[in-house]
Design a protein around this motif. Structure first.
Motif, mmCIF file in Angstrom:
data_model
loop_
_atom_site.group_PDB
_atom_site.id
_atom_site.type_symbol
_atom_site.label_atom_id
_atom_site.label_comp_id
_atom_site.label_asym_id
_atom_site.label_seq_id
_atom_site.Cartn_x
_atom_site.Cartn_y
_atom_site.Cartn_z
ATOM 1 N N THR A 86 0.834 -1.202 0.000
ATOM 2 C CA THR A 86 0.000 0.000 0.000
ATOM 3 C C THR A 86 0.868 1.251 0.000
ATOM 4 O O THR A 86 0.589 2.219 -0.721
ATOM 5 N N THR A 87 1.933 1.233 0.768
ATOM 6 C CA THR A 87 2.864 2.355 0.832
ATOM 7 C C THR A 87 3.585 2.541 -0.493
ATOM 8 O O THR A 87 3.787 3.677 -0.953
ATOM 9 N N HIS A 106 -3.611 2.152 -4.315
ATOM 10 C CA HIS A 106 -3.273 2.475 -2.923
ATOM 11 C C HIS A 106 -4.527 2.484 -2.052
ATOM 12 O O HIS A 106 -4.553 1.876 -0.965
ATOM 13 N N MET A 107 -5.574 3.149 -2.511
ATOM 14 C CA MET A 107 -6.782 3.279 -1.693
ATOM 15 C C MET A 107 -7.520 1.949 -1.562
ATOM 16 O O MET A 107 -8.054 1.629 -0.486
ATOM 17 N N THR A 283 -9.318 13.231 -0.564
ATOM 18 C CA THR A 283 -8.884 11.848 -0.342
ATOM 19 C C THR A 283 -7.366 11.747 -0.413
ATOM 20 O O THR A 283 -6.738 11.042 0.393
ATOM 21 N N TYR A 284 -6.767 12.455 -1.345
ATOM 22 C CA TYR A 284 -5.304 12.441 -1.474
ATOM 23 C C TYR A 284 -4.644 13.074 -0.252
ATOM 24 O O TYR A 284 -3.621 12.576 0.247
ATOM 25 N N PRO A 291 -0.523 7.609 7.540
ATOM 26 C CA PRO A 291 0.154 6.350 7.184
ATOM 27 C C PRO A 291 -0.786 5.162 7.375
ATOM 28 O O PRO A 291 -1.558 5.120 8.330
ATOM 29 N N HIS A 292 -0.710 4.220 6.454
ATOM 30 C CA HIS A 292 -1.583 3.050 6.503
ATOM 31 C C HIS A 292 -1.071 2.045 7.532
ATOM 32 O O HIS A 292 0.088 1.633 7.482
ATOM 33 N N THR A 293 -1.936 1.647 8.459
ATOM 34 C CA THR A 293 -1.574 0.644 9.473
ATOM 35 C C THR A 293 -2.464 -0.594 9.413
ATOM 36 O O THR A 293 -2.168 -1.597 10.047
ATOM 37 N N GLY A 294 -3.581 -0.506 8.656
ATOM 38 C CA GLY A 294 -4.547 -1.594 8.635
ATOM 39 C C GLY A 294 -5.669 -1.391 9.633
ATOM 40 O O GLY A 294 -6.722 -2.027 9.523
#
Length: 401
Positions: A86-87, A106-107, A283-284, A291-294
């Motif tokens: 995803t990153t 990514h999204m 959204t961007y 940061p994506h962590t889940g």
């Protein structure tokens, strides 16, 4: 929250969502963009040329051999888990914003991470049996990894082609990328900046996992499992694009995931929604700042918490109230790294789905379809989850007595 309000919440929001679903499913599709006659001719010429010479491509220059090894190494490094994939998509899009599919990937990959942690979160951990939850996670992880393994080398080939000012897409063959995408990339590099490239990428990735994931005996057995049908009924498969405040978020519900056509149309709808001028900037901005962590705590800290309550009461209490949680109540949604350790690292398969050119051309279009507002679906889904969780718990208590 008193009993009457609980009844009002569950017996209004959930039925309203059910009543609206048929209107969403039956709404007419609107075609926003289609291939021109010239584009069709150009694509067919590219595909014919590629298919004719594909097996005779040889690498004679050392720099091309080094590039192939470099891309394979970089792909393997970034294909570690859902977080790293995803990153990587977002990092690429920041450097090359003209490749819109990278941000869509990514999204959508963010949402795959949310689905994974939901399986170990507040409700599903107690609703689904352990074996089924493990199998469902494995399927999500495998699909996420397979798409990245196919798509990321394409992105890196584009980056190198852009840097050198010359097409290097003839190297697609060495990454098992479909001739379908090689032809589309060639047209894009020659100046075709219509929606052709992102729409083709959606078709390619969904067709790739159709053959090597969805149609496998393992996945088909999962689809037949009763618990999967319960999961589908609970509407857990929402693709949510956060726009803060969260009530302004956009996205789509996933229906009939086993259908290739349904997944392609979903991807087209999501692309249209994400890059609509009303939605993209917000959204961007969220993606850059978060940061994506889940964990769903990423986008809604007022509702979700990273910490499970070690002092839970013997009898679970209802935490949701319409479009919010009760005061001082939060839903447990862990970090991905805290609950899942096993990841998929192969085997990976050649993208060999492309054989019927007419079928492929027919699918290259941009459609949109009206649907239930995602905020309503999102909260109705949470209430369904909580209802199922409470019913299962109290059923067990009654059974013991």
């Amino acid at each position: 929250m008193n009993s009457s309000k609980r009844i009002l919440t569950k017996f209004t929001l959930i039925p309203i969502h059910f009543l609206l679903q048929p209107f969403s499913l039956l709404s007419r599709k609107k075609v926003l963009w289609e291939l021109s006659s010239e584009q069709k001719v150009q694509l067919q010429l590219q595909w014919k040329r590629i298919m004719k010479h594909r097996n005779s491509v040889r690498i004679s220059f050392q720099n091309n051999k080094e590039l192939i090894q470099k891309i394979k190494y970089e792909t393997k490094l970034k294909n570690k888990d859902n977080i790293s994939r995803t990153t990587a998509y977002l990092s690429f899009f920041k450097k090359h914003p003209e490749i819109q599919w990278a941000f869509l990937a990514h999204m959508v990959s963010r949402n795959a991470g949310y689905f994974m942690t939901d399986l170990k979160g507040e409700f599903l951990l107690h609703i689904l049996d352990d074996v089924f939850a493990e199998n469902l996670y494995t399927m999500l992880e495998k699909g996420n990894s397979m798409i990245f393994e196919d798509a990321y080398p394409q992105l890196l080939l584009y980056e190198e082609s852009k840097t050198k000012g010359m097409s290097l897409f003839f190297l697609c063959h060495f990454f098992n990328v479909s001739p379908f995408m090689e032809g589309v990339w060639e047209l894009y590099f020659q100046g075709d900046h219509s929606p052709l490239l992102p729409i083709a990428q959606i078709i390619n990735e969904q067709s790739h996992i159709e053959n090597h994931l969805v149609q496998t005996a393992e996945y088909q057995q999962l689809l037949k499992h009763l618990t999967y049908r319960i999961q589908e009924w609970l509407q857990l498969s929402q693709i949510l694009f956060p726009v803060l405040p969260l009530k302004n978020s956009v996205g789509k519900n996933m229906y009939n995931f086993e259908s290739l056509n349904a997944r392609i149309e979903l991807g087209q709808n999501l692309y249209h929604i994400l890059f609509h001028p009303k939605h993209f900037h917000n959204t961007y901005t969220f993606a850059l700042k978060t940061p994506h962590t889940g964990s769903r705590n990423d986008y809604d800290r007022s509702v979700f918490t990273l910490k499970d309550d070690p002092h839970k009461k013997k009898y679970p209490i209802e935490k949701l109230s319409f479009f919010k949680t009760k005061k001082n109540q939060k839903i447990y949604s862990p970090h991905l790294y805290d609950v899942w350790k096993q990841n998929y690292h192969g085997p990976f398969f050649k993208s060999n789905w492309f054989s019927e050119q007419d079928f492929s051309i027919e699918k290259i279009r941009l459609v949109k379809k009206k649907s239930i507002p995602i905020s309503l679906s999102y909260w109705a889904g949470l209430h369904k989850l909580e209802s199922a969780f409470l019913l299962k718990h109290y059923y067990r208590l009654i059974k013991k007595k």
